[in-house]
Design a protein around this motif. Structure first.
Motif, PDB file in Angstrom:
ATOM      1  N   LEU A  17      -6.026   0.648   3.971  1.00 43.43           N
ATOM      2  CA  LEU A  17      -6.487  -0.569   3.225  1.00 43.43           C
ATOM      3  C   LEU A  17      -5.526  -0.936   2.157  1.00 43.43           C
ATOM      4  O   LEU A  17      -5.326  -2.624   2.294  1.00 43.43           O
ATOM      5  N   LYS A  18      -4.867   0.005   1.472  1.00 45.44           N
ATOM      6  CA  LYS A  18      -4.039  -0.644   0.557  1.00 45.44           C
ATOM      7  C   LYS A  18      -2.897  -1.072   1.259  1.00 45.44           C
ATOM      8  O   LYS A  18      -1.911  -1.898   0.672  1.00 45.44           O
ATOM      9  N   GLN A  19      -2.373  -0.564   2.540  1.00 44.48           N
ATOM     10  CA  GLN A  19      -1.130  -1.280   3.031  1.00 44.48           C
ATOM     11  C   GLN A  19      -1.232  -2.558   3.631  1.00 44.48           C
ATOM     12  O   GLN A  19      -0.415  -3.354   3.333  1.00 44.48           O
ATOM     13  N   GLU A  20      -2.495  -2.606   3.963  1.00 45.73           N
ATOM     14  CA  GLU A  20      -2.964  -4.124   4.399  1.00 45.73           C
ATOM     15  C   GLU A  20      -2.753  -5.007   3.085  1.00 45.73           C
ATOM     16  O   GLU A  20      -2.290  -6.100   3.103  1.00 45.73           O
ATOM     17  N   LEU A  21      -3.560  -4.792   2.080  1.00 46.91           N
ATOM     18  CA  LEU A  21      -3.364  -5.443   0.848  1.00 46.91           C
ATOM     19  C   LEU A  21      -2.058  -5.405   0.241  1.00 46.91           C
ATOM     20  O   LEU A  21      -1.620  -6.734  -0.201  1.00 46.91           O
ATOM     21  N   TYR A  22      -1.321  -4.821   0.359  1.00 46.35           N
ATOM     22  CA  TYR A  22       0.337  -4.857  -0.148  1.00 46.35           C
ATOM     23  C   TYR A  22       0.930  -5.709   0.853  1.00 46.35           C
ATOM     24  O   TYR A  22       1.563  -6.711   0.046  1.00 46.35           O
ATOM     25  N   TYR A  23       0.708  -5.950   1.909  1.00 43.77           N
ATOM     26  CA  TYR A  23       1.513  -6.817   2.760  1.00 43.77           C
ATOM     27  C   TYR A  23       0.973  -8.374   2.459  1.00 43.77           C
ATOM     28  O   TYR A  23       1.704  -9.102   2.371  1.00 43.77           O
ATOM     29  N   ILE A  24      -0.512  -8.430   2.250  1.00 52.53           N
ATOM     30  CA  ILE A  24      -0.836  -9.871   1.665  1.00 52.53           C
ATOM     31  C   ILE A  24      -0.421 -10.119   0.631  1.00 52.53           C
ATOM     32  O   ILE A  24      -0.114 -11.298   0.389  1.00 52.53           O
TER      33      ILE A  24
END
Length: 346
Positions: free
Chosen positions: A281-288
């Motif tokens: 989840l953190k990875q998705e939010l990082y890219y956003i």
């Protein structure tokens, strides 16, 4: 209206229609049993059709050919294979909600049941097993399909309904003589029918100073010492209560390593989300945050139309397990600003 008044009204109704006294007494005894359980009085098929607001021909069609009133499809399981889902069409769905609200909700379930139960959740289910030395996880195979029509009929008969009325009520809750995955009545019926299973497993666990809980088809035991012999006894109880053990999913954890109960880590003294869940989840939010929502969605080819809502749901779940996490709060603000840009002060 008081139960005494209801009984009196029915008595007057029968008398006005010239029903013989001996028959009246039979009817009134039947009514009394149902009033004690606080469930609707249903005399026959015609009476039931009026109560649920459906024509007799329609209800007869449901009772005699249940499968034609469902839309059935397969969902892929994470563990492989497919799960058959049967969703009732709106007309039958309305009937099932009537049965759920007026009858099934009034039947008690065992306190060890945490799935589909009021004020219970995967969080209450997992919290019971925090910081225990041993953890045993077991699974009931084909949980809903293993609950057949005859067992559902017994639920309604136990309330005091006649055999015929019980059969009609059970039939509108089943497909091909078992509980469908997709009907609103199936979860609560499975809990009601599992009452004795939960009671016996709770007492077994208590005898050996263990903790026990069930979330749908997932059974969890925890404590200082769980051995293989105990698994054998637990399996015997499950089989004797008419269920099937999915041996492939039985796991006994004796080391203080990864311990997940209904998707939540119980390895420490506090509930935590699994590290992989957070990392992904953190990875998705990082890219956003770095590239923007449109660029991220385009680059990884996300086709989910409610993608932001999915992320918000995941973050809210994180927050429900680990309240007050500042990172989660900040990311929720970020996602809400994307979803509702007009609400951002200029």
């Amino acid at each position: 209206m008081s139960k005494k008044r209801i009984l009196s009204n029915w008595s007057n109704f029968f008398e006005q229609r010239g029903i013989p006294e001996d028959i009246r007494e039979i009817y009134l005894r039947y009514i009394k049993k149902l009033l004690v359980k606080d469930v609707p009085i249903i005399f026959d098929f015609n009476h039931l059709s009026k109560l649920v607001g459906r024509q007799q021909w329609y209800l007869a069609s449901v009772v005699n050919n249940t499968s034609s009133h469902y839309r059935t499809f397969n969902l892929k399981k994470r563990s492989g294979g497919f799960r058959e889902i049967s969703v009732p069409y709106p007309a039958l769905l309305g009937v099932q909600y009537w049965v759920y609200k007026n009858i099934l909700q009034k039947i008690p379930i065992n306190n060890s049941s945490h799935g589909f139960a009021k004020n219970k959740s995967i969080i209450t289910n997992s919290k019971i097993h925090l910081g225990q030395s041993n953890l045993l996880k077991m699974d009931l195979k084909d949980f809903f399909p293993s609950i057949h029509l005859a067992r559902v009929i017994k639920v309604f008969k136990a309330l005091g309904y006649t055999t015929k009325v019980s059969y009609y009520l059970a039939s509108v809750c089943c497909i091909n003589d078992c509980l469908p995955q997709g009907a609103p009545t199936s979860p609560i019926l499975s809990n009601i029918i599992s009452f004795d299973l939960d009671r016996r497993l709770y007492l077994f666990a208590k005898k050996f100073n263990l903790k026990y809980s069930r979330y749908a088809d997932d059974l969890t035991f925890s404590g200082e010492n769980i051995n293989v012999k105990m698994i054998h006894y637990i399996s015997e109880i499950i089989v004797s209560e008419g269920f099937i053990v999915n041996d492939k999913k039985t796991r006994l954890h004796k080391e203080s390593a990864k311990r997940i109960v209904t998707g939540i880590s119980v390895a420490g003294s506090e509930l935590k989300l699994p590290k992989k869940y957070k990392r992904d989840l953190k990875q998705e939010l990082y890219y956003i945050n770095k590239y923007g929502i449109h660029s991220h969605v385009s680059s990884v080819n996300i086709k989910h139309t409610n993608y932001i809502d999915v992320l918000i749901g995941k973050l809210n779940f994180w927050l429900s397990v680990e309240p007050g996490d500042e990172f989660v709060v900040e990311q929720l603000k970020m996602l809400y600003s994307i979803k509702y840009p007009e609400s951002i002060p200029k």
